[in-house]
Design an enzyme around this catalytic site. Structure first.
Site, PDB file in Angstrom:
ATOM      1  N   GLU A  31      -6.055   6.812  -2.749  1.00 32.96           N
ATOM      2  CA  GLU A  31      -5.718   7.441  -1.477  1.00 32.96           C
ATOM      3  C   GLU A  31      -4.313   8.032  -1.558  1.00 32.96           C
ATOM      4  O   GLU A  31      -3.468   7.574  -2.322  1.00 32.96           O
ATOM      5  CB  GLU A  31      -5.770   6.432  -0.317  1.00 32.96           C
ATOM      6  CG  GLU A  31      -7.160   6.128   0.146  1.00 32.96           C
ATOM      7  CD  GLU A  31      -7.209   5.453   1.520  1.00 32.96           C
ATOM      8  OE1 GLU A  31      -6.165   5.349   2.203  1.00 32.96           O
ATOM      9  OE2 GLU A  31      -8.310   5.036   1.895  1.00 32.96           O
ATOM     10  N   HIS A  87      -3.565  11.187   5.499  1.00 35.68           N
ATOM     11  CA  HIS A  87      -3.969  10.413   4.332  1.00 35.68           C
ATOM     12  C   HIS A  87      -5.365  10.838   3.909  1.00 35.68           C
ATOM     13  O   HIS A  87      -6.078  11.505   4.645  1.00 35.68           O
ATOM     14  CB  HIS A  87      -3.861   8.904   4.576  1.00 35.68           C
ATOM     15  CG  HIS A  87      -4.955   8.309   5.386  1.00 35.68           C
ATOM     16  ND1 HIS A  87      -4.985   8.359   6.754  1.00 35.68           N
ATOM     17  CD2 HIS A  87      -6.065   7.635   5.013  1.00 35.68           C
ATOM     18  CE1 HIS A  87      -6.066   7.742   7.197  1.00 35.68           C
ATOM     19  NE2 HIS A  87      -6.747   7.292   6.158  1.00 35.68           N
ATOM     20  N   HIS A  89      -9.231  10.080   2.083  1.00 37.99           N
ATOM     21  CA  HIS A  89     -10.332   9.156   1.838  1.00 37.99           C
ATOM     22  C   HIS A  89     -11.082   9.678   0.617  1.00 37.99           C
ATOM     23  O   HIS A  89     -11.857  10.633   0.734  1.00 37.99           O
ATOM     24  CB  HIS A  89     -11.278   9.090   3.038  1.00 37.99           C
ATOM     25  CG  HIS A  89     -10.777   8.283   4.174  1.00 37.99           C
ATOM     26  ND1 HIS A  89     -11.477   8.180   5.357  1.00 37.99           N
ATOM     27  CD2 HIS A  89      -9.663   7.528   4.337  1.00 37.99           C
ATOM     28  CE1 HIS A  89     -10.807   7.401   6.195  1.00 37.99           C
ATOM     29  NE2 HIS A  89      -9.699   6.998   5.592  1.00 37.99           N
ATOM     30  N   ASP A 100      -7.125   2.365   9.688  1.00 38.85           N
ATOM     31  CA  ASP A 100      -6.479   3.633  10.035  1.00 38.85           C
ATOM     32  C   ASP A 100      -6.024   3.618  11.485  1.00 38.85           C
ATOM     33  O   ASP A 100      -4.906   4.019  11.807  1.00 38.85           O
ATOM     34  CB  ASP A 100      -7.434   4.813   9.832  1.00 38.85           C
ATOM     35  CG  ASP A 100      -7.786   5.053   8.385  1.00 38.85           C
ATOM     36  OD1 ASP A 100      -7.039   4.616   7.493  1.00 38.85           O
ATOM     37  OD2 ASP A 100      -8.836   5.681   8.144  1.00 38.85           O
TER      38      ASP A 100
END
Length: 161
Positions: A31, A87, A89, A100
């Site tokens: 990630e 961010h 995935h 999250d």
């Protein structure tokens, strides 16, 4: 609903989105995580009130693997220009996990980018995890004139003094 709205997030600069997409690709299969900063729309030449996401901050000491990214809380910026987070995935799922949602408290917009990390593989969410619209704006970003704004010629000249 907020009683006093600070600055509405109008969108994300195309350059900031491209940076986040590339950083996510580079981090794969782990990630990627960063934070957004914004500038006033008027300072970018837009005839509107509000904020445009212009920068993605990469925090030192971020630890990541294929299912999470963790930032040391002491490195998270706490200023008025910080407007959210981004961010990735790696599994391609474009919705926030429970973990999250726990990190969405800071800022007004949070972006999740999924594999294959192209212009169609990202979504924006508010602090509650509800999907929100985030326009991609073609704006000229201001040149940074900060601490690292110098050239080799500048260094050579100073060493000769």
């Amino acid at each position: 609903m907020r009683l006093f709205r600070s600055n509405e997030i109008l969108g994300i600069a195309e350059g900031a989105l491209e940076f986040a997409l590339e950083a996510s690709r580079d981090a794969h299969p782990d990630e990627y995580m960063g934070f957004f900063r914004g500038e006033s729309a008027s300072s970018l030449g837009l005839d509107r009130e509000g904020t445009v996401i212009t920068d993605v901050l990469v925090m030192p000491g971020t630890e990541s693997n294929s299912v999470s990214a963790t930032v040391k809380s002491s490195t998270i910026p706490n200023d008025v220009q910080t407007v959210g987070s981004v961010h990735s995935h790696p599994n391609g799922v474009l919705r926030p996990s429970d973990a999250d949602l726990r990190t969405f408290g800071r800022g007004d917009v949070h972006v999740i980018i999924g594999a294959p990390y192209d212009r169609d593989s990202w979504r924006a969410f508010d602090r509650n995890g509800d999907r929100r619209k985030l326009d991609v704006l073609d704006v000229a970003l201001p040149e940074d004139e900060g601490f690292f704004d110098f050239t080799q010629e500048d260094i050579d000249a100073e060493l000769q003094e």
